[in-house]
Design a protein around this motif. Structure first.
Motif, mmCIF file in Angstrom:
data_model
loop_
_atom_site.group_PDB
_atom_site.id
_atom_site.type_symbol
_atom_site.label_atom_id
_atom_site.label_comp_id
_atom_site.label_asym_id
_atom_site.label_seq_id
_atom_site.Cartn_x
_atom_site.Cartn_y
_atom_site.Cartn_z
ATOM 1 N N ILE A 59 0.887 -1.162 0.000
ATOM 2 C CA ILE A 59 0.000 0.000 0.000
ATOM 3 C C ILE A 59 0.926 1.213 0.000
ATOM 4 N N ALA A 60 1.018 1.884 -1.137
ATOM 5 C CA ALA A 60 2.076 2.874 -1.356
ATOM 6 C C ALA A 60 1.781 4.195 -0.644
ATOM 7 N N THR A 61 2.722 5.108 -0.755
ATOM 8 C CA THR A 61 2.692 6.374 -0.019
ATOM 9 C C THR A 61 1.400 7.150 -0.270
ATOM 10 N N GLY A 62 0.756 7.538 0.827
ATOM 11 C CA GLY A 62 -0.419 8.396 0.742
ATOM 12 C C GLY A 62 -1.682 7.729 0.238
ATOM 13 N N ALA A 63 -1.660 6.421 0.009
ATOM 14 C CA ALA A 63 -2.872 5.725 -0.438
ATOM 15 C C ALA A 63 -3.891 5.673 0.701
ATOM 16 N N ILE A 64 -5.171 5.678 0.335
ATOM 17 C CA ILE A 64 -6.248 5.640 1.325
ATOM 18 C C ILE A 64 -7.172 4.470 1.004
ATOM 19 N N LEU A 65 -7.302 3.562 1.968
ATOM 20 C CA LEU A 65 -8.275 2.474 1.875
ATOM 21 C C LEU A 65 -9.384 2.800 2.864
ATOM 22 N N ASN A 66 -10.530 3.194 2.356
ATOM 23 C CA ASN A 66 -11.625 3.601 3.228
ATOM 24 C C ASN A 66 -12.296 2.394 3.883
ATOM 25 N N GLY A 67 -13.196 2.683 4.814
ATOM 26 C CA GLY A 67 -13.767 1.644 5.664
ATOM 27 C C GLY A 67 -14.319 0.453 4.900
ATOM 28 N N GLY A 68 -13.988 -0.743 5.369
ATOM 29 C CA GLY A 68 -14.538 -1.970 4.815
ATOM 30 C C GLY A 68 -13.949 -2.428 3.498
ATOM 31 N N VAL A 69 -12.916 -1.760 3.005
ATOM 32 C CA VAL A 69 -12.262 -2.178 1.761
ATOM 33 C C VAL A 69 -11.575 -3.526 1.976
ATOM 34 N N LYS A 70 -11.599 -4.363 0.942
ATOM 35 C CA LYS A 70 -10.891 -5.643 0.976
ATOM 36 C C LYS A 70 -9.888 -5.681 -0.178
ATOM 37 N N VAL A 71 -8.644 -6.013 0.149
ATOM 38 C CA VAL A 71 -7.573 -6.113 -0.842
ATOM 39 C C VAL A 71 -7.022 -7.531 -0.792
ATOM 40 N N GLY A 72 -6.965 -8.199 -1.946
ATOM 41 C CA GLY A 72 -6.492 -9.577 -2.001
ATOM 42 C C GLY A 72 -4.986 -9.694 -1.837
ATOM 43 N N ASN A 73 -4.477 -10.899 -2.020
ATOM 44 C CA ASN A 73 -3.048 -11.167 -1.879
ATOM 45 C C ASN A 73 -2.259 -10.617 -3.070
ATOM 46 N N GLU A 74 -1.021 -10.202 -2.792
ATOM 47 C CA GLU A 74 -0.036 -9.835 -3.821
ATOM 48 C C GLU A 74 -0.518 -8.688 -4.717
ATOM 49 N N THR A 75 -1.123 -7.707 -4.097
ATOM 50 C CA THR A 75 -1.677 -6.560 -4.829
ATOM 51 C C THR A 75 -0.924 -5.287 -4.468
ATOM 52 N N PHE A 76 -0.804 -4.412 -5.453
ATOM 53 C CA PHE A 76 -0.136 -3.116 -5.290
ATOM 54 C C PHE A 76 -1.162 -2.003 -5.458
ATOM 55 N N ILE A 77 -1.218 -1.107 -4.472
ATOM 56 C CA ILE A 77 -2.070 0.084 -4.541
ATOM 57 C C ILE A 77 -1.148 1.303 -4.595
ATOM 58 N N GLY A 78 -1.216 2.067 -5.683
ATOM 59 C CA GLY A 78 -0.261 3.142 -5.931
ATOM 60 C C GLY A 78 -0.438 4.364 -5.050
ATOM 61 N N SER A 79 0.575 5.208 -5.064
ATOM 62 C CA SER A 79 0.610 6.411 -4.227
ATOM 63 C C SER A 79 -0.600 7.311 -4.483
ATOM 64 N N ASN A 80 -1.194 7.786 -3.383
ATOM 65 C CA ASN A 80 -2.308 8.746 -3.413
ATOM 66 C C ASN A 80 -3.572 8.209 -4.075
ATOM 67 N N THR A 81 -3.631 6.922 -4.304
ATOM 68 C CA THR A 81 -4.876 6.330 -4.796
ATOM 69 C C THR A 81 -5.849 6.164 -3.635
ATOM 70 N N VAL A 82 -7.126 6.407 -3.915
ATOM 71 C CA VAL A 82 -8.187 6.283 -2.912
ATOM 72 C C VAL A 82 -9.128 5.166 -3.340
ATOM 73 N N ILE A 83 -9.356 4.214 -2.440
ATOM 74 C CA ILE A 83 -10.322 3.147 -2.686
ATOM 75 C C ILE A 83 -11.584 3.468 -1.890
ATOM 76 N N ALA A 84 -12.715 3.566 -2.577
ATOM 77 C CA ALA A 84 -13.967 3.960 -1.928
ATOM 78 C C ALA A 84 -14.431 2.894 -0.939
ATOM 79 N N GLN A 85 -15.221 3.333 0.005
ATOM 80 C CA GLN A 85 -15.687 2.481 1.098
ATOM 81 C C GLN A 85 -16.339 1.202 0.582
ATOM 82 N N GLY A 86 -15.909 0.082 1.171
ATOM 83 C CA GLY A 86 -16.547 -1.204 0.921
ATOM 84 C C GLY A 86 -16.182 -1.888 -0.376
ATOM 85 N N LYS A 87 -15.302 -1.310 -1.180
ATOM 86 C CA LYS A 87 -14.942 -1.923 -2.460
ATOM 87 C C LYS A 87 -13.933 -3.054 -2.256
#
Length: 203
Positions: free
Chosen positions: A147-175
């Motif tokens: 989970i890279a610099t400044g990324a935001i995973l909002n409440g209830g987000v689920k991220v699987g194995n071996e995944t990259f979330i880039g800098s300053n990316t925002v994942i909306a709630q529950g996705k």
């Protein structure tokens, strides 16, 4: 103070050193990287091939300090090798990071400076939770993720194995973001992403 070895001497290792020194829990005994001839950092460079058995005789703790962008394979292989030789892979938390007492983090994961892990979140093995990233309540992050610099995973987000979330990316709630995904920097993700998907910024 317990001794620890870092495996990987590239750019990410410099940030790892700073985090370890800020925590005051471990003394760095050396940096293991068979591909380097010279190390920028003021530590012993161990660049022998397959040094695991020799090193394990005197040192218990290890941290994987190789970075992770598109693929987690290098970090995952190192993790398996270190487990094979029964190294202890502690959770490393910066003095300046926050982890809720109601959250759970698995072995080998590092919380970088000013990262925040909120209540009832779970983070898997061998993850990088990078500087200023936000893991909100009830988030689930799988193994071998970055989970890279400044990324935001909002409440209830689920991220699987071996995944990259880039800098300053925002994942909306529950996705839900699948396994083996690469999400580029600076995006707003407001939909579920299936396994193996790469999401890039539109030019």
């Amino acid at each position: 103070m317990s001794k620890i070895l870092l495996f990987g001497g590239g750019g990410h290792s410099k940030s790892c050193v700073d985090v370890i020194e800020s925590s005051g829990e471990y003394e760095i005994s050396g940096i293991v990287d068979p591909f380097l001839k010279k190390l920028d950092l003021p530590f012993e460079l161990i660049n022998k091939e397959e040094p695991y058995e020799f090193l394990r005789r005197t040192i218990d703790n290890a941290l994987i300090s190789v970075g992770q962008l598109k693929s987690s394979e290098t970090r995952k292989k190192l993790y398996s090798k270190l487990k094979e030789y029964k190294f202890n892979l502690p959770i490393i938390q910066s003095k300046y990071a926050y982890k809720s007492k109601y959250s759970e983090i698995d072995e080998g994961t590092i919380l970088m400076h000013f990262s925040l892990v909120n209540s009832y979140s779970t983070i898997g093995k061998n993850c990088i939770i990078n500087s200023k990233s936000l893991i909100e309540h009830d988030v689930e992050v799988g193994d071998h993720c970055h989970i890279a610099t400044g990324a935001i995973l909002n409440g209830g987000v689920k991220v699987g194995n071996e995944t990259f979330i880039g800098s300053n990316t925002v994942i909306a709630q529950g996705k839900c973001i699948g396994n083996h995904c690469v999400i580029s920097a600076g995006l707003f993700i407001n939909e579920d992403i299936p396994d193996g998907k790469t999401i890039k910024r539109r030019s």
